[in-house]
Design a protein around this motif. Structure first.
Motif, PDB file in Angstrom:
ATOM      1  N   HIS A 121       0.852  -1.185   0.000  1.00 17.72           N
ATOM      2  CA  HIS A 121       0.000   0.000   0.000  1.00 17.72           C
ATOM      3  C   HIS A 121       0.891   1.241   0.000  1.00 17.72           C
ATOM      4  O   HIS A 121       1.910   1.302   0.696  1.00 17.72           O
ATOM      5  N   ARG A 122       0.507   2.239  -0.788  1.00 15.93           N
ATOM      6  CA  ARG A 122       1.244   3.502  -0.816  1.00 15.93           C
ATOM      7  C   ARG A 122       0.493   4.501   0.051  1.00 15.93           C
ATOM      8  O   ARG A 122      -0.675   4.773  -0.197  1.00 15.93           O
ATOM      9  N   VAL A 123       1.152   5.020   1.060  1.00 14.07           N
ATOM     10  CA  VAL A 123       0.506   5.888   2.032  1.00 14.07           C
ATOM     11  C   VAL A 123       1.365   7.122   2.279  1.00 14.07           C
ATOM     12  O   VAL A 123       2.584   7.082   2.120  1.00 14.07           O
ATOM     13  N   PRO A 124       0.755   8.257   2.651  1.00 15.02           N
ATOM     14  CA  PRO A 124       1.552   9.441   2.979  1.00 15.02           C
ATOM     15  C   PRO A 124       2.311   9.242   4.280  1.00 15.02           C
ATOM     16  O   PRO A 124       1.828   8.571   5.193  1.00 15.02           O
ATOM     17  N   LEU A 125       3.493   9.785   4.345  1.00 14.26           N
ATOM     18  CA  LEU A 125       4.291   9.728   5.569  1.00 14.26           C
ATOM     19  C   LEU A 125       3.771  10.813   6.510  1.00 14.26           C
ATOM     20  O   LEU A 125       3.897  11.997   6.243  1.00 14.26           O
ATOM     21  N   ILE A 126       3.143  10.412   7.615  1.00 15.91           N
ATOM     22  CA  ILE A 126       2.469  11.346   8.515  1.00 15.91           C
ATOM     23  C   ILE A 126       3.393  11.745   9.651  1.00 15.91           C
ATOM     24  O   ILE A 126       3.913  10.888  10.365  1.00 15.91           O
ATOM     25  N   SER A 127       3.571  13.050   9.835  1.00 18.49           N
ATOM     26  CA  SER A 127       4.425  13.556  10.911  1.00 18.49           C
ATOM     27  C   SER A 127       3.733  13.399  12.262  1.00 18.49           C
ATOM     28  O   SER A 127       2.513  13.215  12.342  1.00 18.49           O
ATOM     29  N   ILE A 128       4.514  13.493  13.330  1.00 21.47           N
ATOM     30  CA  ILE A 128       3.964  13.377  14.685  1.00 21.47           C
ATOM     31  C   ILE A 128       2.935  14.477  14.936  1.00 21.47           C
ATOM     32  O   ILE A 128       1.861  14.236  15.502  1.00 21.47           O
ATOM     33  N   THR A 129       3.253  15.691  14.492  1.00 23.92           N
ATOM     34  CA  THR A 129       2.333  16.823  14.673  1.00 23.92           C
ATOM     35  C   THR A 129       1.000  16.568  13.968  1.00 23.92           C
ATOM     36  O   THR A 129      -0.076  16.807  14.531  1.00 23.92           O
ATOM     37  N   ASN A 130       1.079  16.066  12.751  1.00 18.99           N
ATOM     38  CA  ASN A 130      -0.146  15.833  11.993  1.00 18.99           C
ATOM     39  C   ASN A 130      -0.922  14.622  12.499  1.00 18.99           C
ATOM     40  O   ASN A 130      -2.145  14.571  12.370  1.00 18.99           O
ATOM     41  N   ARG A 131      -0.234  13.660  13.091  1.00 13.95           N
ATOM     42  CA  ARG A 131      -0.947  12.551  13.734  1.00 13.95           C
ATOM     43  C   ARG A 131      -1.825  13.092  14.860  1.00 13.95           C
ATOM     44  O   ARG A 131      -2.970  12.668  15.032  1.00 13.95           O
ATOM     45  N   LYS A 132      -1.293  14.049  15.619  1.00 12.86           N
ATOM     46  CA  LYS A 132      -2.056  14.645  16.717  1.00 12.86           C
ATOM     47  C   LYS A 132      -3.280  15.393  16.178  1.00 12.86           C
ATOM     48  O   LYS A 132      -4.367  15.311  16.758  1.00 12.86           O
ATOM     49  N   LYS A 133      -3.098  16.108  15.070  1.00 14.46           N
ATOM     50  CA  LYS A 133      -4.212  16.863  14.494  1.00 14.46           C
ATOM     51  C   LYS A 133      -5.282  15.919  13.942  1.00 14.46           C
ATOM     52  O   LYS A 133      -6.488  16.188  14.062  1.00 14.46           O
ATOM     53  N   ARG A 134      -4.849  14.817  13.339  1.00 12.86           N
ATOM     54  CA  ARG A 134      -5.802  13.831  12.839  1.00 12.86           C
ATOM     55  C   ARG A 134      -6.583  13.209  13.987  1.00 12.86           C
ATOM     56  O   ARG A 134      -7.799  13.000  13.896  1.00 12.86           O
ATOM     57  N   LEU A 135      -5.893  12.936  15.080  1.00 15.26           N
ATOM     58  CA  LEU A 135      -6.540  12.348  16.249  1.00 15.26           C
ATOM     59  C   LEU A 135      -7.532  13.328  16.865  1.00 15.26           C
ATOM     60  O   LEU A 135      -8.635  12.945  17.267  1.00 15.26           O
ATOM     61  N   GLN A 136      -7.158  14.599  16.913  1.00 16.79           N
ATOM     62  CA  GLN A 136      -8.060  15.624  17.439  1.00 16.79           C
ATOM     63  C   GLN A 136      -9.323  15.720  16.588  1.00 16.79           C
ATOM     64  O   GLN A 136     -10.438  15.839  17.115  1.00 16.79           O
ATOM     65  N   PHE A 137      -9.157  15.670  15.277  1.00 14.82           N
ATOM     66  CA  PHE A 137     -10.311  15.735  14.376  1.00 14.82           C
ATOM     67  C   PHE A 137     -11.224  14.524  14.599  1.00 14.82           C
ATOM     68  O   PHE A 137     -12.456  14.661  14.672  1.00 14.82           O
ATOM     69  N   ALA A 138     -10.629  13.347  14.709  1.00 16.79           N
ATOM     70  CA  ALA A 138     -11.416  12.134  14.903  1.00 16.79           C
ATOM     71  C   ALA A 138     -12.183  12.178  16.225  1.00 16.79           C
ATOM     72  O   ALA A 138     -13.355  11.789  16.291  1.00 16.79           O
ATOM     73  N   ARG A 139     -11.531  12.657  17.260  1.00 12.08           N
ATOM     74  CA  ARG A 139     -12.210  12.757  18.556  1.00 12.08           C
ATOM     75  C   ARG A 139     -13.369  13.752  18.500  1.00 12.08           C
ATOM     76  O   ARG A 139     -14.428  13.527  19.091  1.00 12.08           O
ATOM     77  N   ALA A 140     -13.150  14.865  17.776  1.00  8.38           N
ATOM     78  CA  ALA A 140     -14.196  15.891  17.685  1.00  8.38           C
ATOM     79  C   ALA A 140     -15.404  15.412  16.889  1.00  8.38           C
ATOM     80  O   ALA A 140     -16.505  15.945  17.051  1.00  8.38           O
ATOM     81  N   HIS A 141     -15.201  14.397  16.021  1.00  5.53           N
ATOM     82  CA  HIS A 141     -16.294  13.940  15.159  1.00  5.53           C
ATOM     83  C   HIS A 141     -16.673  12.481  15.408  1.00  5.53           C
ATOM     84  O   HIS A 141     -17.381  11.885  14.595  1.00  5.53           O
ATOM     85  N   GLN A 142     -16.244  11.932  16.534  1.00  8.41           N
ATOM     86  CA  GLN A 142     -16.516  10.514  16.779  1.00  8.41           C
ATOM     87  C   GLN A 142     -17.999  10.222  17.021  1.00  8.41           C
ATOM     88  O   GLN A 142     -18.438   9.079  16.858  1.00  8.41           O
ATOM     89  N   ASN A 143     -18.768  11.237  17.369  1.00  7.26           N
ATOM     90  CA  ASN A 143     -20.195  11.033  17.601  1.00  7.26           C
ATOM     91  C   ASN A 143     -21.057  11.438  16.408  1.00  7.26           C
ATOM     92  O   ASN A 143     -22.291  11.388  16.486  1.00  7.26           O
ATOM     93  N   TRP A 144     -20.417  11.855  15.323  1.00  7.81           N
ATOM     94  CA  TRP A 144     -21.183  12.189  14.128  1.00  7.81           C
ATOM     95  C   TRP A 144     -21.766  10.914  13.522  1.00  7.81           C
ATOM     96  O   TRP A 144     -21.084   9.899  13.391  1.00  7.81           O
ATOM     97  N   THR A 145     -23.022  10.983  13.134  1.00 11.12           N
ATOM     98  CA  THR A 145     -23.691   9.861  12.481  1.00 11.12           C
ATOM     99  C   THR A 145     -23.630  10.052  10.966  1.00 11.12           C
ATOM    100  O   THR A 145     -23.183  11.102  10.469  1.00 11.12           O
TER     101      THR A 145
END
Length: 251
Positions: free
Chosen positions: A25-49
């Motif tokens: 699989h070809r995937v983007p190399l995600i920096s530590i900073t951007n991993r945190k931002k992705r996690l924050q986004f997921a947490r903020a939208h985890q209850n979206w249906t």
């Protein structure tokens, strides 16, 4: 005495151990900073249906190449190791020849697909936003409850673009999007659909004009079931990012 083992014996042994030869699989190399931002986004939208995600209009740019690389890199891995870090090939964004397009869609309908005849800059993107995004959002979401998704490309973050969105923030909301998150954007899979259909054509395009015509035709015929299913996958995508702690997911 050192003995040599033939390639066929090695392949047979690996298969007996449960490994198979597959393209990584070809995937983007995600920096530590951007991993945190992705996690924050997921947490903020985890209850979206799914009903919440139906209010989002997704957008992206993509470049279709007239000739594709054969991507002959192969690896040996077990069936459940497709997203193991040792079995991935990281990629970076790059330019190249071909036909670039900008497109958008929502759960309700496919939006416009706009060919871009040159490199997309802030001025050109402003024309797309005013000519295509605005009428789409106001038509699809007349109650001003729609969200417009765009990634973090430089032209998307230009001052003239930010100012335009501020002037229209009473009509729809720009979704705050985490960097390096193509796996969260379902439109990426529509690009895959178009590419597969291009490869399956009986007569392949031989010039950029033919390629553009083929892309537009394929886009217009993507089924409603296809793009609605992609939007309906959003809760699972969010869960996958949470599980990966902001890292890359199978999407």
């Amino acid at each position: 005495m050192q003995q040599s083992i033939c390639e066929a014996t090695t392949r047979t042994t690996l298969r007996r151990m449960g490994y198979n030869s597959r393209r990584p699989h070809r995937v983007p190399l995600i920096s530590i900073t951007n991993r945190k931002k992705r996690l924050q986004f997921a947490r903020a939208h985890q209850n979206w249906t799914v009903e919440d995600w139906k209010n989002v209009a997704w957008s992206d740019e993509f470049q279709f190449m007239l000739r594709h690389s054969d991507r002959r890199v192969r690896i040996w891995r077990k069936q459940n190791e497709n997203m193991d870090p040792s079995c991935l090939v990281t990629t970076v964004q790059a330019g190249g020849g071909g036909v670039m397009v900008w497109g958008m869609f929502s759960w309700h309908t496919l939006g416009p697909l706009v060919p871009i005849g040159h490199r997309l800059n802030a001025t050109a993107y402003l024309s797309i936003v005013s000519d295509h995004v605005h009428p789409f959002m106001t038509t699809m979401y007349p109650s001003s409850d729609g969200y417009f998704q765009q990634d973090n490309a430089p032209c998307h973050k230009a001052r003239i673009i930010s100012n335009w969105f501020l002037e229209h923030d009473n009509e729809f909301t720009v979704l705050k999007w985490p960097p390096q998150s193509p796996d969260l954007n379902p439109i990426e899979h529509l690009w895959d659909v178009v590419e597969r259909e291009l490869r399956a054509l009986d007569v392949h395009p031989t010039n950029l004009h033919q390629l553009q015509d083929a892309i537009l035709s394929i886009w217009a015929n993507i089924s409603k079931e296809c793009f609605q299913h992609l939007v309906e996958s959003m809760p699972c995508r969010i869960k996958a990012v949470l599980k990966a702690k902001g890292g890359q997911t199978q999407y």
